[in-house]
Design an enzyme around this catalytic site. Structure first.
Site, PDB file in Angstrom:
ATOM      1  CB  CYS A 156      -0.954  -0.026   1.177  1.00 53.92           C
ATOM      2  SG  CYS A 156      -0.183  -0.479   2.751  1.00 53.92           S
TER       3      CYS A 156
HETATM    4  N1  LIG Z   1      -4.475  -4.027   4.993  1.00 51.90           N
HETATM    5  C1  LIG Z   1      -3.890  -3.364   3.993  1.00 51.90           C
HETATM    6  O1  LIG Z   1      -4.079  -2.139   3.846  1.00 51.90           O
HETATM    7  C2  LIG Z   1      -3.030  -4.080   3.036  1.00 51.90           C
HETATM    8  C3  LIG Z   1      -2.679  -5.389   3.216  1.00 51.90           C
HETATM    9  N2  LIG Z   1      -1.876  -6.028   2.306  1.00 51.90           N
HETATM   10  C4  LIG Z   1      -1.482  -7.406   2.474  1.00 51.90           C
HETATM   11  O2  LIG Z   1      -2.587  -8.260   2.185  1.00 51.90           O
HETATM   12  C5  LIG Z   1      -2.546  -9.428   2.999  1.00 51.90           C
HETATM   13  C6  LIG Z   1      -3.846  -9.510   3.792  1.00 51.90           C
HETATM   14  O3  LIG Z   1      -3.944  -8.349   4.592  1.00 51.90           O
HETATM   15  P1  LIG Z   1      -5.223  -8.017   5.488  1.00 51.90           P
HETATM   16  O4  LIG Z   1      -6.454  -8.374   4.782  1.00 51.90           O
HETATM   17  O5  LIG Z   1      -5.023  -6.645   5.961  1.00 51.90           O
HETATM   18  O6  LIG Z   1      -4.982  -9.040   6.696  1.00 51.90           O
HETATM   19  P2  LIG Z   1      -6.072  -9.713   7.652  1.00 51.90           P
HETATM   20  O7  LIG Z   1      -5.331 -10.079   8.876  1.00 51.90           O
HETATM   21  O8  LIG Z   1      -7.263  -8.839   7.755  1.00 51.90           O
HETATM   22  O9  LIG Z   1      -6.475 -11.047   6.852  1.00 51.90           O
HETATM   23  C7  LIG Z   1      -5.575 -12.116   6.659  1.00 51.90           C
HETATM   24  C8  LIG Z   1      -6.309 -13.234   5.956  1.00 51.90           C
HETATM   25  O10 LIG Z   1      -5.389 -14.311   5.720  1.00 51.90           O
HETATM   26  C9  LIG Z   1      -5.988 -15.523   6.190  1.00 51.90           C
HETATM   27  N3  LIG Z   1      -4.913 -16.445   6.606  1.00 51.90           N
HETATM   28  C10 LIG Z   1      -4.061 -16.295   7.638  1.00 51.90           C
HETATM   29  N4  LIG Z   1      -3.221 -17.344   7.701  1.00 51.90           N
HETATM   30  C11 LIG Z   1      -3.562 -18.171   6.684  1.00 51.90           C
HETATM   31  C12 LIG Z   1      -3.112 -19.428   6.247  1.00 51.90           C
HETATM   32  N5  LIG Z   1      -2.090 -20.036   6.846  1.00 51.90           N
HETATM   33  N6  LIG Z   1      -3.746 -20.008   5.199  1.00 51.90           N
HETATM   34  C13 LIG Z   1      -4.774 -19.407   4.574  1.00 51.90           C
HETATM   35  N7  LIG Z   1      -5.260 -18.202   4.943  1.00 51.90           N
HETATM   36  C14 LIG Z   1      -4.656 -17.601   5.989  1.00 51.90           C
HETATM   37  C15 LIG Z   1      -6.853 -15.081   7.339  1.00 51.90           C
HETATM   38  O11 LIG Z   1      -7.854 -16.047   7.544  1.00 51.90           O
HETATM   39  P3  LIG Z   1      -8.186 -16.699   8.971  1.00 51.90           P
HETATM   40  O12 LIG Z   1      -7.408 -15.958  10.013  1.00 51.90           O
HETATM   41  O13 LIG Z   1      -9.658 -16.571   9.111  1.00 51.90           O
HETATM   42  O14 LIG Z   1      -7.737 -18.080   8.798  1.00 51.90           O
HETATM   43  C16 LIG Z   1      -7.454 -13.799   6.761  1.00 51.90           C
HETATM   44  O15 LIG Z   1      -8.515 -14.116   5.888  1.00 51.90           O
HETATM   45  C17 LIG Z   1      -1.302  -9.291   3.878  1.00 51.90           C
HETATM   46  O16 LIG Z   1      -0.221  -9.940   3.277  1.00 51.90           O
HETATM   47  C18 LIG Z   1      -1.055  -7.779   3.892  1.00 51.90           C
HETATM   48  O17 LIG Z   1       0.306  -7.490   4.125  1.00 51.90           O
HETATM   49  C19 LIG Z   1      -1.458  -5.383   1.183  1.00 51.90           C
HETATM   50  C20 LIG Z   1      -1.772  -4.078   0.959  1.00 51.90           C
HETATM   51  C21 LIG Z   1      -2.584  -3.313   1.871  1.00 51.90           C
HETATM   52  C1  LIG Z   2      -0.991   0.707   9.234  1.00 48.89           C
HETATM   53  C2  LIG Z   2      -0.167  -0.536   9.029  1.00 48.89           C
HETATM   54  O1  LIG Z   2       0.133  -1.261   9.951  1.00 48.89           O
HETATM   55  N1  LIG Z   2       0.202  -0.799   7.786  1.00 48.89           N
HETATM   56  C3  LIG Z   2       0.984  -1.948   7.435  1.00 48.89           C
HETATM   57  C4  LIG Z   2       1.242  -1.900   5.951  1.00 48.89           C
HETATM   58  C5  LIG Z   2       0.117  -2.459   5.130  1.00 48.89           C
HETATM   59  C6  LIG Z   2       0.310  -3.880   4.776  1.00 48.89           C
HETATM   60  O2  LIG Z   2      -0.471  -4.704   5.118  1.00 48.89           O
HETATM   61  O3  LIG Z   2       1.445  -4.220   4.188  1.00 48.89           O
HETATM   62  P1  LIG Z   2       1.683  -4.640   2.682  1.00 48.89           P
HETATM   63  O4  LIG Z   2       1.165  -3.511   1.868  1.00 48.89           O
HETATM   64  O5  LIG Z   2       3.146  -4.819   2.620  1.00 48.89           O
HETATM   65  O6  LIG Z   2       1.039  -5.902   2.355  1.00 48.89           O
HETATM   66  C7  LIG Z   2       2.338  -1.981   8.108  1.00 48.89           C
HETATM   67  O7  LIG Z   2       2.938  -0.939   8.358  1.00 48.89           O
HETATM   68  O8  LIG Z   2       2.851  -3.076   8.301  1.00 48.89           O
END
Ligand SMILES: NC(=O)C1=CN([C@@H]2O[C@H](COP(=O)(O)OP(=O)(O)OC[C@H]3O[C@@H](n4cnc5c(N)ncnc54)[C@H](OP(=O)(O)O)[C@@H]3O)[C@@H](O)[C@H]2O)C=CC1
Ligand SMILES: CC(=O)N[C@@H](CCC(=O)OP(=O)(O)O)C(=O)O
EC number: 1.2.1.38
Length: 347
Positions: A156
């Site tokens: 992000c």
């Molecule tokens: N939040 C953000 O703004 C951003 C996030 N990302 C990336 O996207 C990914 C998801 O982020 P986010 O949605 O915020 O995280 P969340 O913690 O909200 O969701 C994580 C998801 O992964 C699932 N999960 C965890 N472990 C496993 C596993 N071993 N096998 C299968 N599924 C699994 C969880 O399911 P459950 O726990 O129900 O099993 C849940 O659905 C991360 O890699 C994050 O770094 C990228 C850009 C922006």
């Molecule tokens: C506010 C906050 O905690 N933001 C996350 C970045 C967002 C994220 O999930 O990381 P990726 O974009 O690398 O997947 C962090 O700093 O780790």
């Protein structure tokens, strides 16, 4: 129809992505998955994420090697909205099964495997796949996204930062060996759905974190082609991310050259809006847009560029969909904007 699965369907990013996939008329959602021992297994997607009641009332399955053996070869594409290490472990298996992978984690963003223990805390299990994966900043990497079966969807903060930086770094307008400073501010959804003290409502107050050690520093530097200093900040609102970058430019660079560089980079990119005022989070939250504005001091040769995005959309889910569209020879903004939208007006 492209048959897709989403792993990480109970999380914030997975939920946004599924919401977008439901509206995509060339996609059939076949499986929504969570981890093997997830407490969400068997629940309806819409029970977990109430916004999609009546839109996507599909039960969540748990991902396991048995699931993989039974179903992987029946899908065309998989989206990983999972922890980084899970993606690193499983992406190659899907590619080997003939499935295109769109990884929204950081599992494949860094070229150098040695950066994984340092910035992500684990040894990468598939160094060979790291070499095959292509970085998917949609506005800049169309041709490599089309070619690859494994797209590393950018982080992000890197998305907003690189959209601001690349018109300058690609043109080598910055003064070599000068300090490039990237200040990022994110809403709390950036930290994901799992509860933690740091993201507790009572604890969050605008402040810096992970200074000089955040994993997005090497990602931004790698893709900008030059070292940057990255200062992340957490702010007490739900969604939206602002990245403001400061660069020292070479003495002969003019305002007109900068203007032209931004126009050349983005004039035909429907999801980038070049503004004549500073971008604001509220104008991009819940949208796939990136808003950009810059100001140049020609006397001091200092340029400041600011970019605002929704961290869960342009910073994750909608950018992943852009990559999917490009990979399937569709316009990048397909299904994200009305089909007759031509940038600011409707035909
Ligand atoms: N939040 C953000 O703004 C951003 C996030 N990302 C990336 O996207 C990914 C998801 O982020 P986010 O949605 O915020 O995280 P969340 O913690 O909200 O969701 C994580 C998801 O992964 C699932 N999960 C965890 N472990 C496993 C596993 N071993 N096998 C299968 N599924 C699994 C969880 O399911 P459950 O726990 O129900 O099993 C849940 O659905 C991360 O890699 C994050 O770094 C990228 C850009 C922006
Ligand atoms: C506010 C906050 O905690 N933001 C996350 C970045 C967002 C994220 O999930 O990381 P990726 O974009 O690398 O997947 C962090 O700093 O780790």
């Amino acid at each position: 129809m492209n048959n897709v699965a989403v792993i990480g369907a109970s999380g914030y990013v997975g939920a946004e992505l599924i919401g977008l996939l439901c509206k995509h008329n060339k996609v059939a959602i076949k499986h929504l998955l969570v981890s093997e021992n997830s407490c969400s297994e068997g629940k309806l997607f819409s029970d977990l994420h109430g916004r999609w009641q009546g839109v996507c009332d599909v039960p969540l399955q748990s991902f396991s090697s048995q699931w993989f053996d039974e179903y992987a070869s029946t899908i065309d594409s998989v989206f990983f909205a999972t922890p980084h290490e899970f993606s690193a472990d499983w992406a190659q298996a899907f590619v080997n099964a003939g499935v295109k992978v769109f990884d929204l984690s950081g599992g494949f963003r860094l070229n150098d495997a040695q950066d994984y223990p340092k910035y992500y805390g684990f040894e990468h299990s598939h160094i060979d796949a790291l070499e095959v994966a292509k970085y998917g900043l949609a506005e800049w990497h169309e041709s490599s996204i089309k070619e690859t079966a494994l797209v590393a969807v950018p982080g992000c903060y890197p998305t907003a930062s690189l959209l601001a930086l690349k018109p300058i770094t690609e043109n080598l307008f910055y003064l070599e060996n000068s300090l490039i400073v990237v200040n990022g501010i994110s809403g709390v959804s950036g930290a994901g759905r799992s509860a933690s003290l740091a993201t507790n409502f009572n604890e969050v107050s605008l402040g810096a974190y992970n200074i000089l050690k955040h994993r997005h520093q090497p990602e931004i530097s790698q893709e900008a082609g030059t070292e940057v200093i990255f200062n992340p900040h957490l702010a007490p609102y739900k969604r939206g991310l602002l990245s403001t970058v400061t660069l020292q430019l070479k003495e002969d660079i003019t305002t007109e050259q900068i203007e032209q560089a931004f126009i050349n980079a983005y004039q035909d990119k429907a999801l980038i809006r070049l503004l004549n005022t500073w971008p604001k989070i509220d104008n991009v939250a819940h949208t796939p847009f990136a808003d950009i504005h810059w100001q140049y001091d020609e006397q001091k040769h200092v340029l400041v560029v600011s970019c605002a995005i929704d961290n869960l959309l342009k910073g994750a889910a909608s950018q992943a969909l852009q990559c999917f569209n490009i990979s399937n020879d569709l316009p990048s903004q397909y299904s994200l904007l009305a089909p007759n939208y031509i940038g600011g007006s409707y035909e």
